[in-house]
Design an enzyme around this catalytic site. Sequence first.
Site, mmCIF file in Angstrom:
data_model
loop_
_atom_site.group_PDB
_atom_site.id
_atom_site.type_symbol
_atom_site.label_atom_id
_atom_site.label_comp_id
_atom_site.label_asym_id
_atom_site.label_seq_id
_atom_site.Cartn_x
_atom_site.Cartn_y
_atom_site.Cartn_z
ATOM 1 N N LYS A 1 -11.435 -14.232 -9.733
ATOM 2 C CA LYS A 1 -12.006 -15.541 -10.036
ATOM 3 C C LYS A 1 -12.048 -15.783 -11.540
ATOM 4 C CE LYS A 1 -15.152 -16.795 -7.253
ATOM 5 N NZ LYS A 1 -16.405 -16.838 -6.481
ATOM 6 N N ARG B 1 -21.627 -16.338 -10.063
ATOM 7 C CA ARG B 1 -20.787 -16.008 -8.911
ATOM 8 C C ARG B 1 -20.116 -14.652 -9.098
ATOM 9 N NH1 ARG B 1 -19.497 -21.782 -8.980
ATOM 10 N NH2 ARG B 1 -19.771 -22.701 -6.908
ATOM 11 N N GLY C 1 -16.649 -14.875 0.531
ATOM 12 C CA GLY C 1 -17.930 -14.883 1.226
ATOM 13 C C GLY C 1 -18.589 -13.527 1.368
ATOM 14 N N MET D 1 -19.568 -11.364 -1.147
ATOM 15 C CA MET D 1 -20.600 -11.039 -2.123
ATOM 16 C C MET D 1 -21.423 -12.292 -2.410
ATOM 17 S SD MET D 1 -18.550 -8.290 -4.449
ATOM 18 C CE MET D 1 -17.096 -9.323 -4.546
ATOM 19 N N ARG E 1 -7.420 -19.350 -6.015
ATOM 20 C CA ARG E 1 -7.006 -18.003 -5.607
ATOM 21 C C ARG E 1 -5.849 -18.161 -4.636
ATOM 22 N NH1 ARG E 1 -12.675 -17.259 -2.453
ATOM 23 N NH2 ARG E 1 -12.258 -18.619 -0.694
ATOM 24 N N HIS F 1 0.330 9.944 24.784
ATOM 25 C CA HIS F 1 1.342 9.443 25.729
ATOM 26 C C HIS F 1 1.225 7.938 25.923
ATOM 27 C CE1 HIS F 1 2.717 8.381 29.841
ATOM 28 N NE2 HIS F 1 3.752 9.129 29.497
ATOM 29 N N ARG G 1 14.434 9.547 24.716
ATOM 30 C CA ARG G 1 13.710 10.684 25.289
ATOM 31 C C ARG G 1 14.164 10.880 26.744
ATOM 32 N NH1 ARG G 1 10.351 6.918 23.153
ATOM 33 N NH2 ARG G 1 9.126 7.416 21.305
ATOM 34 N N ARG H 1 17.658 13.023 22.851
ATOM 35 C CA ARG H 1 16.900 14.274 22.708
ATOM 36 C C ARG H 1 16.865 15.017 24.041
ATOM 37 N NH1 ARG H 1 10.649 13.875 21.181
ATOM 38 N NH2 ARG H 1 10.482 13.435 23.407
ATOM 39 N N GLU I 1 10.274 18.933 13.030
ATOM 40 C CA GLU I 1 8.909 18.585 13.426
ATOM 41 C C GLU I 1 7.954 19.776 13.321
ATOM 42 O OE1 GLU I 1 9.076 17.289 17.552
ATOM 43 O OE2 GLU I 1 10.879 18.481 17.862
ATOM 44 N N SER J 1 16.515 14.659 12.184
ATOM 45 C CA SER J 1 15.655 13.508 12.458
ATOM 46 C C SER J 1 14.210 14.006 12.405
ATOM 47 C CB SER J 1 15.957 12.920 13.834
ATOM 48 O OG SER J 1 15.102 11.812 14.089
ATOM 49 N N GLY K 1 10.630 14.255 13.287
ATOM 50 C CA GLY K 1 9.646 13.864 14.300
ATOM 51 C C GLY K 1 8.275 13.912 13.648
ATOM 52 N N THR K 2 7.920 12.858 12.955
ATOM 53 C CA THR K 2 6.717 12.913 12.102
ATOM 54 C C THR K 2 5.416 12.923 12.900
ATOM 55 O OG1 THR K 2 6.976 10.514 11.795
ATOM 56 C CG2 THR K 2 7.760 11.950 10.027
ATOM 57 N N ASN K 3 5.456 12.550 14.185
ATOM 58 C CA ASN K 3 4.230 12.677 14.987
ATOM 59 C C ASN K 3 3.833 14.148 15.096
ATOM 60 O OD1 ASN K 3 4.507 9.930 15.374
ATOM 61 N ND2 ASN K 3 5.315 10.103 17.440
ATOM 62 N N ASP K 4 4.797 14.986 15.535
ATOM 63 C CA ASP K 4 4.517 16.416 15.661
ATOM 64 C C ASP K 4 4.382 17.088 14.297
ATOM 65 O OD1 ASP K 4 4.106 16.944 18.296
ATOM 66 O OD2 ASP K 4 6.165 17.460 18.767
ATOM 67 N N CYS L 1 12.190 9.501 13.275
ATOM 68 C CA CYS L 1 12.062 8.843 14.578
ATOM 69 C C CYS L 1 10.632 8.861 15.103
ATOM 70 C CB CYS L 1 13.009 9.456 15.601
ATOM 71 S SG CYS L 1 12.631 11.182 15.996
ATOM 72 N N TYR M 1 18.121 6.378 7.497
ATOM 73 C CA TYR M 1 17.649 5.356 8.430
ATOM 74 C C TYR M 1 16.234 5.690 8.873
ATOM 75 C CZ TYR M 1 18.401 8.750 12.156
ATOM 76 O OH TYR M 1 18.327 9.869 12.930
#
Length: 867
Positions: A25, A94, A103, A105, A332, A448, A554, A610, A738, A757, A759-762, A824, A844
Site C-alpha cells: 500500500k 492503515r 481485510g 489487518m 493494488r 491409493h 502402471r 512399468r 525411487e 524416471s 518416482g518421487t512419491n516413493d 513420473c 520431461y
Amino acid sequence: MFTMTKYVYSFKEGSKDMKKLLGGKGANLAQMTSIGLEVPPGFTVTTEACLKYLEEESMPSEIDGQMREKMDDLEEQTSKKFGDPENPLLVSVRSGAAFSMPGMMDTILNLGLNQDTLQGLIKLTDERFAYDSYRRFINMFGEVVRGIPHERFEEKMDEVKEQKGVEKDVELDVEGMKEVCKKYMELVEDIPSDPWQQLMEATKAVFASWNNKRAVTYREINGLPHDMGTAVNVQSMVFGNTGDNSGSGVAFTRDPATGENKMYGEFLMNAQGEDVVAGIRTPMQLEELKEILPEIHSQLNYVCKILEKEYREMQDLEFTIEDGRLFILQTRDGKRTPNAAVKIAYDMANENLITKEIALTRITGEQIEKLLHKQVDPEVDVEKIAKGLNASPGAACGKVYFDTDEAAERGNDGENVILVRRETTPEDIHGMAAAQGVLTSRGGMTSHAAVVARGMGQPCIVGAEELLIDMGREQFSAGNVVVKKGDMITINGTTGDIILGEAPLIEPEFSTEFQELLLWADDIRQMGVWANADNPNDARKALEFGAEGIGLCRTEHMFFDPERLDTVQEMIIAEKEEDREKALAKLMPMQKKDFKEMFEVMDGHPIIIRLLDPPLHEFVPNDKESQKSLANKLGIPVEEISERVKRLEEANPMLGHRGCRLGISYPSIYRMQVRAILEAAVETSNAGYDVLPRIMVPLVGNVKELSSIKEKVVLPVAEEVFKENGNSIDYKLGTMIEIPRAAITADEIATVAEFFSFGTNDLTQMTLGFSRDDVGTFVPGYLKQGVLSDDPFQVLDQKGVGPLVEMAVKKGRTANPNMSIGICGEHGGESSSVKFSYRAGLDYVSCSPYRVPIARIAAAQAVIESQ
C-alpha cells in the site's frame, strides 16, 4: 559514525519498487504520488519498524521524532494542524504488508478527533457529519486498539436506531449520532484526548495486527511468509460523506470475474469507504456514476488507464470523491477468478501492455486446476462439516455408499455416488470408477485413493481424520452430524471441504484464450510434458490436454478388472510354478490386449510401461467371505487360501517384497508382462502404427537387480518374440529412481539402464521416513505449526529430496550421456516442482492427465524465470 535507521518515509520519497520496506500500500501510494495522481498526502512507517516493535515489544525510540517530522510536512501540505481545535488535521491509520492481504489487518479512520477538534470540524463542515465521523473513530479505535468486539458497537447502534424509530444508520439525525457517540464512549472509556497519543497507540495496534488470528490464517492459506511485517500508512483524511457531491467506492480496471476490458466497481454517494464494503447500504454500479457525476466518471476511467499502463497489471483501487474532487486512496493488483486471470493475461499481451512471457507468468497452477474441474459455486453458503486433504481437485455431489460393490452397482445404474471408505485398496477400483468422487478418513496425498482419483480426474478427499466411519452401520459422523448410507453430500477436492447436502456446482471452462496461452507455453518450454495413464481413456485425455508421451503406465491397475482379478489371484495363490504358469498364460492375452490399445492411442508417442510393482498381498482377499468365494472358484480348501494370504502379509510392505524383488523371486510374472508388451508392440507396428515402447523396472536399488532382470527376463523374451514374429522393434529398458541408494549409485545403474524416471512419491517416502499412507495423521499439524512449509507429497522437498535428484542426473549422464531422464511422481504436475525439474536438467515431467496443462505452463515459466 552512527547512522540512524530511517523508519518513516513520506509518500514523496518512495516508489513501487520498495514494497518490502514500505508494504504494498505504501509503495503504491508513493508511486501514484510520483506520477501526479491526486493522492491525499501522508507518510509510511516501515515494515522494519514493525518487526523491531514485535521483537522488542516497544516502539524504537527514533520513530517518534521521525513521525513528528513527517507530520509537520503533512500539516504544511494540507494547511491544517494535527490536534488544532480550529482547523484540525484528521488522518487514517492503515496497515500495508508487502503482499496484499485484504481485510486481514486493521484500519482506523478519522484519527485526531477529540472533544476540542470535534468542535472545529463542526464549524468547518456540519454537526451531523462531524458526529458521524467521531462515532466511526471511537468504533475503530475501540475495536483495533482496545480489542472490543465489533458486535458490542452494533448493539449500541441498534439501541439508538430502535429508540429513534429508524432502520438505517444514515437515517439517524444529529441527536441520534450524538447519542451513538455517547454510548460508544461509555463502551471504550479510555480513548486518549491527545491526538499524538492516539496516533502512537494506533500505530502499535496495527503493528500488532500482523499477528492477529485472521492475518496468520490468511498467510497460512496463501503460503505467505510470517516474517515480513506490516507497514503503517498515515494519510490525511478525505471525506466521501460531506454531502450529495461526495462519495466513496472501489474500482477494478477490468472486470475481475470475466476479465473484460471495462472499468468495473461499486460506489455510494455521501458515504465513507467502509460503507461500501460493510453492506449497510446497497452500493451502486460504477456505470451509474456516469449519470450522477459524469466528469468524475471520466476522470476515474482515465486514472484506470494510467494505472494499468504504469503497473502493466489489472488494478483494484479505492477512491473518494470529496465535494466534487476525486482522490485515489490506494491501488493494488486486483484479485480475479481463474477465467479472468487467463483472459486478462492474454488480452494484455495482445494489447502490447506486456509480453507473452510475462502473460504466462501471470497464471498459477492453482488457477489452471480450477479451470479444468467443476467447482462449488463460491457465491452460495454451504454447510461444511469436516475437512481432509485436497487430494484431487474438483467438486462432486452424490449419495454416500460405503460398500464398493454397491457403489459400483449404483453408479453404473446412473446414480451419483460418493464412495466413502476408511481407505481404498486396488480392489476398490471398480467402485471408484463408478463414483463421482471418493472420500477416505485415512491416507495421504499419494495414497491409493489419491493417485487413482487424480489419474481419473475425479474429485477426492483423503485423510479426513475428523470422520468417524462405522462400516458396520454404514454411516459416518463429523462432530454432531451423522451421515448415513444414501444421504447426499458434496466433496470439494480443491479445498478438502466435506459439505452436507447437494451444493451447486459451476461447470469448467476451457476458453480460446487459455488454449492460446498453452500454445505460447509450448513455443517457450524446453522440457517435455508427458502423462501418467493406465488405460486408453486416460491416454486419450492426456493427448487432448497436450501430453507428448506416457511417462508411467502402471500394469497392476490392469489386473483389477473384475473379469481378470480371479486369474490374478489364482496366479498368486499358486504354490507350484506350473500352476502359476497356467494362470499367467490366461493373463498374457489380456495384458497384450491392454498394451495394443495403449499403443494404438499413443501412435507416434513414447509410452513407458512399468512392470508389476505392488506387493502381492494387495491382490488377495483378506476377509473370510471373499476367501471362501475364491476357494470355491479355484476348487481348493479355504484353509489353503487363508494360509497363503497369511504368508504374504508383511510388517512394512512398502519396504518389502515388491517391485523388481518380485521379478527376481518370480521371474515368470515379469516374463509374461515383457512378452505381452513386445508382442503387442510388434503386432501394432505391423498394423501401421508408430510404436515407441519403453519397459521400466521398478524399485531398483542395486545395479545387479536391473542386470539380472535384463539378462534373465527381458533379453531372452525379446529374442523369442522377435524370432517367433519374424520381425523386431526398437524398445528401451530403464528403471525408476525411487530408492535413495539408486540415486547415490546412479552412475552404476546407468551402465545398464537406457532411461531414468524419478518416482518421487516413493523417493520422498524413503528419504523423509514418512509413510505416505499415514501422513494424514501428522503432516497437517506439521504444516500448521510451521515444521513443514508444504506437504512433501504435494510439493517436492527441494532441500531434502532435490539433491538426490540432482545427484542421480549428474551421475547418470556422466555414465550415459544420451540417457533420457524424467519424473513420473505426482510432483510432475505441481508448478514449483516442475520448475525444479527443469533446473535439475530433466528431459520431461509426467503427471496425471488433468495436470498436463499446469505442467505445460510451469515448464514455460521455468525457462522465463531462468532468463
